[in-house]
Design an enzyme around this catalytic site. Structure first.
Site, PDB file in Angstrom:
ATOM      1  N   SER A 372      60.830  41.115 110.283  1.00  0.00           N
ATOM      2  CA  SER A 372      59.612  40.857 109.515  1.00  0.00           C
ATOM      3  C   SER A 372      58.421  40.511 110.401  1.00  0.00           C
ATOM      4  CB  SER A 372      59.883  39.766 108.475  1.00  0.00           C
ATOM      5  OG  SER A 372      58.855  39.742 107.511  1.00  0.00           O
ATOM      6  N   LYS A 397      62.803  45.073 108.706  1.00  0.00           N
ATOM      7  CA  LYS A 397      62.296  44.543 107.436  1.00  0.00           C
ATOM      8  C   LYS A 397      60.786  44.748 107.404  1.00  0.00           C
ATOM      9  CE  LYS A 397      62.171  40.527 104.398  1.00  0.00           C
ATOM     10  NZ  LYS A 397      60.713  40.397 104.282  1.00  0.00           N
TER      11      LYS A 397
END
Length: 458
Positions: A372, A397
């Site tokens: 992320s 992600k």
């Protein structure tokens, strides 16, 4: 979502007095009008961050305190009891958040407004007897989306989200342009009973100054850092209540202090005469950028010739913190990421707005638990030829979540957007392949970055 409105409810139509010269109705307080796309977000504290944790258990409802409303005519505070939310209303509240902002591409199952409306109608056909049953229904409703990151939070799990509080006093700021194009900082959401809420700050208030410094025109991230400080210390803020209400100065005690995620040291590598500044970032929180700037400057002053940025096992954190940290290494105008979502506020091309703090080579350590916000930093530095990536393929992600508080103190996490790298690569589910498996020497890394820059120019 828990509304924090200024306007006290009007009496029922049949009991309202008729206007007359001797009995004029009071003017209604001015309120901040949000665009339709922001109404759902404006009624909740929405924090973009990354999550890899599992589902939370349901708990009993939490009684909410009375709301404070201010009249425009005399500024006096009037307490208005918040109406208790029913189980059916709570389920519909969670349904509405998804209906307004969920990114359909995030789920593994088909999604459309029509299918989602049918889902609500099926759920609300009968009465919901208990709060725990309502929580179970919300949990299953969100699971039906097929998105592993969209999920329900019990009130106890929602309270843990305070670790992602950007300000340390429990409020979330949104940049809103005024009629002249200048930015105003408006309170988008608050942590109920948090320091700012207890001091009298309300949703829709405009933040005007922090410790006497005018913050109009500054970014929400920079001002959030100004609000941060040691736990139990005080910060003085000036707010304007509503869109045209009174201006009030107040001292707010910080009750939530983010711990530093930055650990650093100066090292000597074998067969190299130069020193390397090693920096480990454990997560991206509200103080990560500030502490990283301090670490970079201290290591540079101590003689670091280049830097190793360790993002291994960093599962992410605040997306905005990752973006701001990436900018520290980029040239002005370089792209950080491209984001997209149903809400126009999520559709953006984010670029560096100033020159780099560091111009020496950077090596970024990554592994399969680099995710992320960490992948935002890694891809931004890599695609702009500022760093080589070393280690393993990253997690992959590329989705952005927001956290929304529901009316009973519980909450939901909803995927609201996704991002692609500066080279237009969608990493979700795929990750980023490193340039090296093992740490190269300085000359090899420097040559790689020069070839990258030459290829980019051509």
């Amino acid at each position: 979502m828990v509304p924090l409105s200024y306007a006290p409810p009007l009496p029922p139509p049949q009991s309202r007095p008729n206007p007359s010269p001797s009995h004029k109705p009071k003017p209604q307080p001015c309120v901040l009008l949000f665009p339709a796309a922001l109404r759902t977000a404006a009624a909740a504290a929405a924090i973009s961050f990354s999550l890899l944790a599992g589902n939370a258990a349901a708990v009993a409802p939490v009684e909410q305190p009375p709301e404070i409303c201010r009249g425009q005519d005399d500024g006096r505070e009037v307490e208005v009891k918040a109406e208790a939310v029913t189980n059916e209303q709570l389920v519909e509240e969670a349904w509405e958040v998804v209906n307004e902002g969920f990114l359909p591409d995030a789920g593994s199952r088909p999604w459309s407004p029509e299918l989602w409306m049918q889902r609500k109608q099926d759920i609300l056909q009968g009465s919901i007897k208990s709060r725990s049953r309502a929580h179970d229904i919300i949990t299953k409703m969100l699971a039906s989306l097929g998105d592993p990151y969209t999920r329900f939070l019990s009130s106890s799990d929602f309270s843990k989200m305070s670790k992602y509080d950007m300000t340390g006093i429990g409020l979330n700021l949104r940049e809103i342009p005024d009629d002249n194009g200048s930015l105003r900082l408006v309170v988008l959401g608050l942590i109920l009973d948090g320091p700012a809420h207890s001091a009298g700050v309300r949703q829709g208030d405009e933040l005007m100054s922090v410790n006497g410094i005018d913050v109009r025109g500054k970014s929400a991230f920079d001002v959030s850092s100004m609000l941060q400080g040691p736990k139990e210390t005080f910060v003085t803020i000036k707010v304007k209540h509503g869109n045209c209400g009174p201006v009030e100065s107040m001292k707010v005690q910080r009750q939530m202090a983010a711990r530093t995620p930055i650990f650093y040291r100066l090292e000597k590598r074998d067969n190299e005469n130069s020193s390397v500044g090693y920096i480990h970032i454990k997560e991206f929180n509200a103080v990560a950028k500030k502490d990283l700037v301090s670490a970079l400057k201290r290591l540079q002053n101590s003689g670091a010739s280049y830097f190793v940025l360790d993002l291994r096992d960093n599962l992410g954190g605040l997306v905005q913190a990752g973006i701001e940290i990436a900018k520290l290494f980029l040239n002005k105008g370089d792209t950080v990421i491209y984001t997209t979502g149903r809400d126009r506020q999520v559709q953006n091309t984010i670029v560096a707005d100033s020159g780099p703090l560091v111009t020496t080579p950077v090596m970024v350590l990554v592994n399969n638990r680099t995710a992320s916000a960490s992948e935002i930093v890694a891809s931004a530095l890599h695609d702009n030829c500022k760093a080589v990536l070393v280690g393993e393929r990253t997690f992959g992600k590329g989705l952005i979540q927001s956290v929304f508080e529901l009316h009973d103190g519980s909450g939901i996490v909803v995927t609201v957007g996704k991002y692609v790298t500066p080279n237009h690569k969608d990493i979700n589910g795929d990750g980023i392949e490193p340039d090296y498996r093992r740490l190269p020497d300085l000359n090899e890394a420097r040559d790689y970055l020069m070839r990258c820059q030459s290829k980019k120019l051509n």
